[in-house]
Motif scaffolding. Structure first.
Motif, PDB file in Angstrom:
ATOM      1  N   PRO A  43       5.785  -4.364   3.295  1.00  0.00           N
ATOM      2  CA  PRO A  43       6.378  -5.670   4.024  1.00  0.00           C
ATOM      3  C   PRO A  43       4.712  -6.934   3.394  1.00  0.00           C
ATOM      4  O   PRO A  43       4.086  -6.881   3.676  1.00  0.00           O
ATOM      5  N   GLN A  44       5.520  -7.821   3.628  1.00  0.00           N
ATOM      6  CA  GLN A  44       4.912  -9.330   3.053  1.00  0.00           C
ATOM      7  C   GLN A  44       5.962 -10.267   3.111  1.00  0.00           C
ATOM      8  O   GLN A  44       6.793 -10.611   4.104  1.00  0.00           O
ATOM      9  N   VAL A  45       5.286 -11.819   3.710  1.00  0.00           N
ATOM     10  CA  VAL A  45       5.679 -13.326   4.029  1.00  0.00           C
ATOM     11  C   VAL A  45       5.972 -14.103   2.617  1.00  0.00           C
ATOM     12  O   VAL A  45       4.599 -14.260   1.914  1.00  0.00           O
ATOM     13  N   TYR A  46       7.346 -13.886   2.021  1.00  0.00           N
ATOM     14  CA  TYR A  46       7.408 -15.219   0.731  1.00  0.00           C
ATOM     15  C   TYR A  46       7.562 -16.760   1.430  1.00  0.00           C
ATOM     16  O   TYR A  46       8.198 -17.185   2.951  1.00  0.00           O
ATOM     17  N   ARG A  47       7.041 -17.705   1.126  1.00  0.00           N
ATOM     18  CA  ARG A  47       6.660 -19.248   1.542  1.00  0.00           C
ATOM     19  C   ARG A  47       8.149 -19.738   0.878  1.00  0.00           C
ATOM     20  O   ARG A  47       8.142 -19.615  -0.340  1.00  0.00           O
ATOM     21  N   PRO A  48       7.987 -20.932   1.485  1.00  0.00           N
ATOM     22  CA  PRO A  48       9.506 -21.400   1.351  1.00  0.00           C
ATOM     23  C   PRO A  48       8.871 -21.847  -0.358  1.00  0.00           C
ATOM     24  O   PRO A  48       7.940 -22.592  -0.498  1.00  0.00           O
ATOM     25  N   GLY A  49      10.141 -22.018  -1.313  1.00  0.00           N
ATOM     26  CA  GLY A  49      10.082 -23.127  -2.551  1.00  0.00           C
ATOM     27  C   GLY A  49       9.791 -21.397  -3.880  1.00  0.00           C
ATOM     28  O   GLY A  49       9.846 -22.188  -4.199  1.00  0.00           O
ATOM     29  N   ASN A  50       9.590 -20.121  -3.008  1.00  0.00           N
ATOM     30  CA  ASN A  50       9.480 -19.349  -3.612  1.00  0.00           C
ATOM     31  C   ASN A  50      10.778 -18.668  -4.968  1.00  0.00           C
ATOM     32  O   ASN A  50      11.942 -18.936  -4.992  1.00  0.00           O
ATOM     33  N   ASN A  51      10.279 -17.561  -5.679  1.00  0.00           N
ATOM     34  CA  ASN A  51      10.790 -17.241  -6.972  1.00  0.00           C
ATOM     35  C   ASN A  51      11.810 -16.194  -6.610  1.00  0.00           C
ATOM     36  O   ASN A  51      12.911 -15.649  -7.120  1.00  0.00           O
ATOM     37  N   GLY A  52      12.048 -15.326  -5.633  1.00  0.00           N
ATOM     38  CA  GLY A  52      12.467 -13.928  -4.923  1.00  0.00           C
ATOM     39  C   GLY A  52      12.084 -13.043  -6.103  1.00  0.00           C
ATOM     40  O   GLY A  52      11.017 -13.716  -6.244  1.00  0.00           O
ATOM     41  N   LEU A  53      13.228 -12.415  -5.801  1.00  0.00           N
ATOM     42  CA  LEU A  53      12.813 -10.657  -6.407  1.00  0.00           C
ATOM     43  C   LEU A  53      13.235 -10.927  -8.101  1.00  0.00           C
ATOM     44  O   LEU A  53      14.878 -11.521  -7.990  1.00  0.00           O
ATOM     45  N   PRO A  54      12.387  -9.750  -8.268  1.00  0.00           N
ATOM     46  CA  PRO A  54      12.542  -9.866 -10.351  1.00  0.00           C
ATOM     47  C   PRO A  54      13.265  -9.604 -10.649  1.00  0.00           C
ATOM     48  O   PRO A  54      13.378  -8.981 -11.747  1.00  0.00           O
ATOM     49  N   ARG A 112      14.589 -20.507  -1.557  1.00  0.00           N
ATOM     50  CA  ARG A 112      14.467 -21.804  -0.807  1.00  0.00           C
ATOM     51  C   ARG A 112      13.678 -22.152   0.380  1.00  0.00           C
ATOM     52  O   ARG A 112      12.866 -22.539   0.843  1.00  0.00           O
ATOM     53  N   ASP A 113      13.806 -21.446   2.016  1.00  0.00           N
ATOM     54  CA  ASP A 113      13.417 -21.329   2.810  1.00  0.00           C
ATOM     55  C   ASP A 113      12.004 -20.020   2.899  1.00  0.00           C
ATOM     56  O   ASP A 113      10.869 -20.047   3.831  1.00  0.00           O
ATOM     57  N   GLY A 114      11.929 -19.080   1.855  1.00  0.00           N
ATOM     58  CA  GLY A 114      11.310 -18.086   1.817  1.00  0.00           C
ATOM     59  C   GLY A 114      11.216 -16.941   3.483  1.00  0.00           C
ATOM     60  O   GLY A 114      12.057 -17.447   3.773  1.00  0.00           O
ATOM     61  N   GLY A 115      10.206 -16.402   3.856  1.00  0.00           N
ATOM     62  CA  GLY A 115      10.640 -15.682   5.242  1.00  0.00           C
ATOM     63  C   GLY A 115       9.460 -14.141   4.378  1.00  0.00           C
ATOM     64  O   GLY A 115       8.856 -14.247   4.016  1.00  0.00           O
ATOM     65  N   SER A 116       9.647 -13.125   6.007  1.00  0.00           N
ATOM     66  CA  SER A 116       8.891 -12.105   5.217  1.00  0.00           C
ATOM     67  C   SER A 116       9.883 -10.823   4.713  1.00  0.00           C
ATOM     68  O   SER A 116      11.409 -10.706   4.817  1.00  0.00           O
ATOM     69  N   LEU A 117       9.833  -9.946   4.275  1.00  0.00           N
ATOM     70  CA  LEU A 117      10.727  -8.571   2.957  1.00  0.00           C
ATOM     71  C   LEU A 117      10.122  -7.434   3.157  1.00  0.00           C
ATOM     72  O   LEU A 117       8.875  -7.885   3.506  1.00  0.00           O
ATOM     73  N   GLU A 118      10.944  -6.496   3.345  1.00  0.00           N
ATOM     74  CA  GLU A 118      10.268  -5.156   3.450  1.00  0.00           C
ATOM     75  C   GLU A 118      11.326  -4.052   2.888  1.00  0.00           C
ATOM     76  O   GLU A 118      12.265  -4.012   3.964  1.00  0.00           O
ATOM     77  N   ILE A 119      11.120  -3.992   2.072  1.00  0.00           N
ATOM     78  CA  ILE A 119      12.232  -2.942   1.122  1.00  0.00           C
ATOM     79  C   ILE A 119      12.171  -1.919   0.777  1.00  0.00           C
ATOM     80  O   ILE A 119      11.057  -1.500  -0.560  1.00  0.00           O
ATOM     81  N   LEU A 120      12.774  -0.583   0.660  1.00  0.00           N
ATOM     82  CA  LEU A 120      12.623   0.595  -0.208  1.00  0.00           C
ATOM     83  C   LEU A 120      13.980   1.191  -1.239  1.00  0.00           C
ATOM     84  O   LEU A 120      15.219   0.314  -0.861  1.00  0.00           O
ATOM     85  N   GLN A 121      13.822   1.489  -2.077  1.00  0.00           N
ATOM     86  CA  GLN A 121      14.213   1.816  -3.122  1.00  0.00           C
ATOM     87  C   GLN A 121      13.853   3.033  -3.172  1.00  0.00           C
ATOM     88  O   GLN A 121      13.214   3.371  -3.734  1.00  0.00           O
ATOM     89  N   LEU A 122      15.230   4.062  -3.326  1.00  0.00           N
ATOM     90  CA  LEU A 122      14.956   5.399  -3.539  1.00  0.00           C
ATOM     91  C   LEU A 122      16.466   5.951  -4.304  1.00  0.00           C
ATOM     92  O   LEU A 122      17.042   5.507  -4.369  1.00  0.00           O
ATOM     93  N   TRP A 123      15.575   6.695  -5.532  1.00  0.00           N
ATOM     94  CA  TRP A 123      16.293   6.897  -6.683  1.00  0.00           C
ATOM     95  C   TRP A 123      16.948   8.538  -6.168  1.00  0.00           C
ATOM     96  O   TRP A 123      16.247   9.828  -5.959  1.00  0.00           O
ATOM     97  N   LEU A 124      18.270   9.012  -6.647  1.00  0.00           N
ATOM     98  CA  LEU A 124      18.820  10.087  -6.200  1.00  0.00           C
ATOM     99  C   LEU A 124      19.424  10.919  -7.302  1.00  0.00           C
ATOM    100  O   LEU A 124      20.303  10.141  -7.642  1.00  0.00           O
TER     101      LEU A 124
END
Length: 290
Positions: A43-54, A112-124
């Motif tokens: 988990p982490q928090v992105y600031r406003p004006g971030n580049n988002g997920l890569p 634009r606004d930022g916010g908190s983020l936590e993601i799980l990705q599973l490969w099956l």
């Protein structure tokens, strides 16, 4: 009751400014049955004006991705023509099958606004008979998941795929895989089915928990012995677990980058097909993959 074989700590492997932990594959553990890979972002928090997920356009073949948006928001689009924006608490299940290109990125509002983020990705993994199946995708919002009370109301199981206590999850797995998120309040005790001869995937996302009587801290993957058909849990604090089980495939696994097949020749063919444009499809990424 199943007992613990070994605990595997997730190791840090950040992707740019994205906090990333990975318990599998890792030292001493290539995979658990058909469960090939797990990335825990945040988990982490992105600031406003971030580049988002890569995670811009990239190809896959031969397996499925199951993505849990625990916090934040995730936009998906692929060359199969599938598009969605899944909010916190939702899940997306993509069958790459014969091959497609997809992107998993932050929508403009998050950048634009930022916010908190936590993601799980599973490969099956998919069995050989399904590796070249037609791609498909399901995006499920939080309110579409089936919630089953646990521990006298001190917890719940969010059912994604498979059956539990007479209810079925909203996603139908091609291989009969069971997948869920378990949430328990401190002190809650629960017994979950862990069918014999099935590979069980159990990862502690948050909190500390007793599993088969042994304490397990957050960010640990639990490798279980195949010596029972149930699993005993007791939350030492508020906790969140990723819990699933699936049939063992007992087939060769040859993985290279974004492709998971049964032979090296099939991997070479996957790269050739991708370079020839066979994954381009007719979806919204068509203009981005040349």
């Amino acid at each position: 009751m199943r007992t613990i074989k070994q605990l595997h700590a997730a190791y840090r492997d950040d992707i740019g400014d994205l906090t990333t932990r990975r318990p599998v594959p890792g030292p001493g553990l290539d995979r658990i049955g058909p469960f090939l890979f797990l990335n825990h972002h945040g988990p982490q928090v992105y600031r406003p004006g971030n580049n988002g997920l890569p995670f811009g356009p990239h190809p896959h073949r031969g397996f499925e991705t199951v993505t849990f948006i625990l916090d934040g928001v995730l936009a998906h689009h692929d060359t199969g023509g599938h598009e969605s924006v899944i909010d916190a608490g939702g899940v997306q299940w993509m069958t790459a099958g014969s091959g497609l290109i997809h992107a998993e990125v932050s929508p403009p509002s998050f950048k634009r606004d930022g916010g908190s983020l936590e993601i799980l990705q599973l490969w099956l993994n998919l069995p050989a008979r399904l590796k070249m199946t037609a791609p498909r995708y399901s995006g499920v919002q939080k309110n579409d998941l089936v919630r089953v009370p646990l521990a006298g109301g001190q917890g719940e199981l969010e059912l994604v795929a498979g059956a539990f206590e007479g209810q079925r999850g909203p996603i139908s797995s091609l291989t009969g895989a069971f997948m869920s998120v378990v949430r328990l309040a401190a002190g809650a005790k629960a017994v979950l089915p862990a069918p014999a001869a099935r590979a069980v995937f159990l990862y502690v996302v948050k909190g500390d928990v007793l599993i088969a009587g042994k304490p397990v801290a957050q960010w640990h993957l639990v490798e279980l012995n195949d010596d029972g058909d149930t699993l005993a849990l007791e939350a030492l604090g508020d906790c969140v677990l990723l819990f699933g089980h699936a049939d063992e495939l007992n087939e060769p696994v040859v993985a290279h980058g974004p492709f998971v097949m049964n032979t090296a020749e099939e991997i070479r063919q996957a790269f050739a097909d991708y370079q020839a444009g066979a994954f381009n499809g007719t979806g919204p990424l068509k203009g981005l993959v040349d």
